[in-house]
Design a protein around this motif. Sequence first.
Motif, PDB file in Angstrom:
ATOM      1  N   LEU A  75      33.980  40.397  40.445  1.00 17.79           N
ATOM      2  CA  LEU A  75      33.975  41.052  39.183  1.00 17.79           C
ATOM      3  C   LEU A  75      34.548  42.400  39.168  1.00 17.79           C
ATOM      4  O   LEU A  75      34.202  43.191  40.173  1.00 17.79           O
ATOM      5  N   THR A  76      35.381  42.622  38.324  1.00 15.72           N
ATOM      6  CA  THR A  76      36.157  44.022  38.269  1.00 15.72           C
ATOM      7  C   THR A  76      35.813  44.621  36.877  1.00 15.72           C
ATOM      8  O   THR A  76      35.987  44.168  35.887  1.00 15.72           O
ATOM      9  N   VAL A 134      43.600  29.993  37.909  1.00 20.39           N
ATOM     10  CA  VAL A 134      43.497  31.316  37.585  1.00 20.39           C
ATOM     11  C   VAL A 134      42.354  31.660  37.938  1.00 20.39           C
ATOM     12  O   VAL A 134      41.230  31.007  37.652  1.00 20.39           O
ATOM     13  N   THR A 135      42.089  32.849  38.554  1.00 17.16           N
ATOM     14  CA  THR A 135      40.970  33.611  38.680  1.00 17.16           C
ATOM     15  C   THR A 135      41.352  34.761  39.780  1.00 17.16           C
ATOM     16  O   THR A 135      42.196  34.365  40.607  1.00 17.16           O
ATOM     17  N   GLY A 187      40.635  52.434  27.127  1.00 13.81           N
ATOM     18  CA  GLY A 187      40.101  51.272  26.836  1.00 13.81           C
ATOM     19  C   GLY A 187      39.364  50.865  28.379  1.00 13.81           C
ATOM     20  O   GLY A 187      39.408  51.719  29.238  1.00 13.81           O
ATOM     21  N   ILE A 188      38.661  49.659  28.189  1.00 16.72           N
ATOM     22  CA  ILE A 188      38.272  48.991  29.498  1.00 16.72           C
ATOM     23  C   ILE A 188      38.761  47.588  29.429  1.00 16.72           C
ATOM     24  O   ILE A 188      38.676  46.935  28.545  1.00 16.72           O
ATOM     25  N   ASP A 189      38.606  47.157  30.850  1.00 19.99           N
ATOM     26  CA  ASP A 189      39.088  45.740  31.137  1.00 19.99           C
ATOM     27  C   ASP A 189      37.818  45.309  32.057  1.00 19.99           C
ATOM     28  O   ASP A 189      37.547  46.163  32.832  1.00 19.99           O
ATOM     29  N   ILE A 190      37.508  44.415  31.592  1.00 20.55           N
ATOM     30  CA  ILE A 190      36.564  43.660  32.667  1.00 20.55           C
ATOM     31  C   ILE A 190      36.918  42.250  32.864  1.00 20.55           C
ATOM     32  O   ILE A 190      37.273  41.214  31.887  1.00 20.55           O
ATOM     33  N   VAL A 191      37.107  41.518  34.159  1.00 21.50           N
ATOM     34  CA  VAL A 191      37.556  40.613  34.655  1.00 21.50           C
ATOM     35  C   VAL A 191      36.618  39.982  35.870  1.00 21.50           C
ATOM     36  O   VAL A 191      36.187  40.551  36.692  1.00 21.50           O
ATOM     37  N   GLY A 192      36.045  38.925  35.394  1.00 18.30           N
ATOM     38  CA  GLY A 192      35.363  38.461  36.369  1.00 18.30           C
ATOM     39  C   GLY A 192      35.411  36.707  36.607  1.00 18.30           C
ATOM     40  O   GLY A 192      36.045  36.152  35.828  1.00 18.30           O
ATOM     41  N   VAL A 236      36.152  34.718  33.200  1.00 22.23           N
ATOM     42  CA  VAL A 236      35.558  35.523  31.765  1.00 22.23           C
ATOM     43  C   VAL A 236      36.649  36.830  31.906  1.00 22.23           C
ATOM     44  O   VAL A 236      36.903  37.494  33.118  1.00 22.23           O
ATOM     45  N   GLY A 237      36.981  37.178  30.724  1.00 20.30           N
ATOM     46  CA  GLY A 237      37.582  38.631  30.597  1.00 20.30           C
ATOM     47  C   GLY A 237      37.712  39.157  29.281  1.00 20.30           C
ATOM     48  O   GLY A 237      37.262  38.680  28.387  1.00 20.30           O
TER      49      GLY A 237
END
Length: 873
Positions: A634-635, A48-49, A686-691, A707-708
């Motif tokens: 990073l998103t 996963v990533t 909301g906000i989503d951060i995925v790295g 990280v999410g």
Amino acid sequence: MRSSLTATSRATISRTTRVLGLSASALCLVWSSAGFAQSAETQEDTVVTTGDYADTIVVLGSRRTDRTIADSPIPIDVIGGEALQNSGSTETNRLLNNLVPSFNFPQPSLTDGTDSLRPATLRGLSPDQVLVLVNGKRRHMSSLLNLNGSIGRGSAAVDMNTLPSIAIEQIEVLRDGASSLYGSDAIAGVINVQLKKRQGGRAVASYGKYVTTLRGVDEVASVAPTTTASGDPVITFTGDDRERRDGETYTIATNIGLPVGGTGYLNFTAEYKDRSPTNRSGPDLRRQYSGTGDPRETTISRYLHRFGDGESKDLNFVVNAGADIGAWELYTFGTYGVRDANGAGFYRRSLDARNRDYANGALPYYADGFLPIIVSEIRDISGAVGIRGDLAGFNTDLSVVYGTNRLDYDVENSFNTSLGGIVSQRRFDAGGLRSGQTSFNLDLQKDIEIGFAKSVSFAFGGEYRDENYKIIPGELQSYINGPFSFTNGAPGGSQVFPGFRPNNAIDASRDSIAGYVELDADITDALNMQVAGRFEHFSDFGNTVNGKFAARYEPIEGIALRGSVSTGFRAPGLAQQFFSTTSTNNVGGQLIEVGTFPVASPVAIALGSEPLDAEKSLNFGGGVAINLVDGLSLTVDYYNIRIKDRITLTENLQGNDVVSTLTAAGITGVTSARFFINGIDTRTQGIDIVGSYRVPDFGMGDLRLTVGYNKTDTKIIDRREFSGFTAQRLFARQESFRLTDGQPKDKLNIGLDWDYGIFGLTARTNRFGDVFLPSGVSSPQRDDITVAMGDAPGDITLKPKWVTDLELRAKPSDVIELAIGANNLFDVYPDRLPFGVVDGVNYGLNNSFLPYSSQSPFGFSGRFLYARVAVNF
């Protein structure tokens, strides 16, 4: 307590388990003798990533054939098969809960059928507001309608736990509205499960159990006899927390991929799982017997309730196959799942009025009380067949998919009080639910030339879908009001779950037809734009038109801005329109009917119901994707989802005005009713951060970090009123806050995967944010929607918790893999719920034996230890 399964179920599982073992052995032999075994390197799954998948082609979010994650104008995450397998859990929903920050999967108990078929959510919305696909094709919904105080109350969901993780190549999660592409339900996003096609094989056997200490749950030392007829016994405690060793889980599974001809494939998966029940109940502090000084009060177990996971036996099969026929590919895939599970009800004490044998002097029917059990027998079947290839320059895909979900209820260790102990059964067939769906799809796509654009993908197509919903009545004793209903006011039907009545039976269908068009254009190397529109006509509520515009702009290589705006919808579920369950109570010598009524029933219409309309959404999203460093992705994405006409289940409408209104309509004998309405409008943002980061040149193997983070806020911005019913009477404080604040306000996932030589390690930790529990304590503020969070006596906020999983692996050869691990390594529990009088608030005694909230986002089972052995061939 382990509840016995039906003889038919036991025989079925026994036969199929033997078939599973024989089939796996035979296929292994064929595979080995044919010499098709792959090396460990070629069959290894991807981890996963998002970053690892930057150049991966995805079929989600666009119908162009060369779309990669890195180029997508909307956020898409991909979870590989290895990430799903490096865990002690084999439930797909539990795995996603640990891997996707905007995904929530509570594990409630004491919620009837929901104990056995638990729903999940995305971005804090309802379980039925996320669309699930398998191999890009719409998955059917379950027949269960969640009604009993769980997240997703009033909704039905897809049962993703019928899809074994070992059968999955990858899962794609589109976090954006997509109704213009896929139709109903895609408001929160879309989850697409890609089944394995690869050659090779893997067989897995695992064993695990809970080894845990219940935080804040006391161990009983002694009980003193009661001294008054109304008092509870005096209980002393050891001072130690209660320890449990339960929930043993055995899983065996195999996945085998074989070549078919020169270009075809056949991939087969079989999985069997046997889970014993868990019990996280605390001591019941209430008196159990009616007599003063009854010596049995000192000896009966105080842990009579069963609060936790029920017993479950699951058998799942998955087939995914395809072969070339000339210039076309014929493909098929299907699943077959059997789940025999149970959940417990509330323990009925010896002194309980529901435990009276009126045929024997009103003595207790069960001398020491009884624990009724709801047995759920679930059969889930799906099959798809299609053909794809080139037609006049178009990439063409024609398919048909059929799916059905069947849920049958039995009630064990119970009785019908109104019939008396001589006549009543102890086990009942309480009826069942059926849900079916057939979809025909035609999709066409080709690349076209437009002078101002570098490349343009043009797609269009259509869909015809037929849906069906049924309620099957139970046997007579499961619902009948016997003679003691009239003479003693005894409740009718099987205790804990009265059966469906003949007047609840329904066989309802609807169909829909849709057409869509999509343009996906690379205007330049830096700018991509997507436009889509969809028209759909439903036979029950009419037409809907939806559209989407999305764009991605990369002004600097490695930094891209992206955004979207779209409209969406969710068609009212057939269960929401036609589900009904009623019971009859004796009030003052008069039989009174109460229950859930269909929207079109005379009772609901008299009280102001109208035909349900579709939920309608307006989605805004925008963010940035950064890929400046090799291996680092990073998103960051913001979303704003406004939903109009959300479908809610009313409160129990009762009172003199209800009786007067029904009487004026010529309806008598009904004093309480609830039904579905288009009740509220909401806004979710909301906000989503995925790295993710694959560490280059680590020097000690392969190291990957992920990280999410998700933060979600939902507000009710409008409420409906009609027929004199205020907004508060229609949708009161408890359910309002369950919808807006009953899921974690934020969630953080952190993961590490490290492989070094023959050894491997996976560590994941998740922080689950605050969950608010509105007061259930009797007070003027309990149902008042104007009372703010925390201002009612008995309001509770569950504090944030960190939950950590760890797995260690070794591969002594290319064939064998060994693993040990722990889910919830540090044995974390949600906050213990208060009971008795605390700070001047009387919480009652129920929380003494129900110590944790079912709304806990990570459940309340504690530490799970496991071991696994896998064979790759």
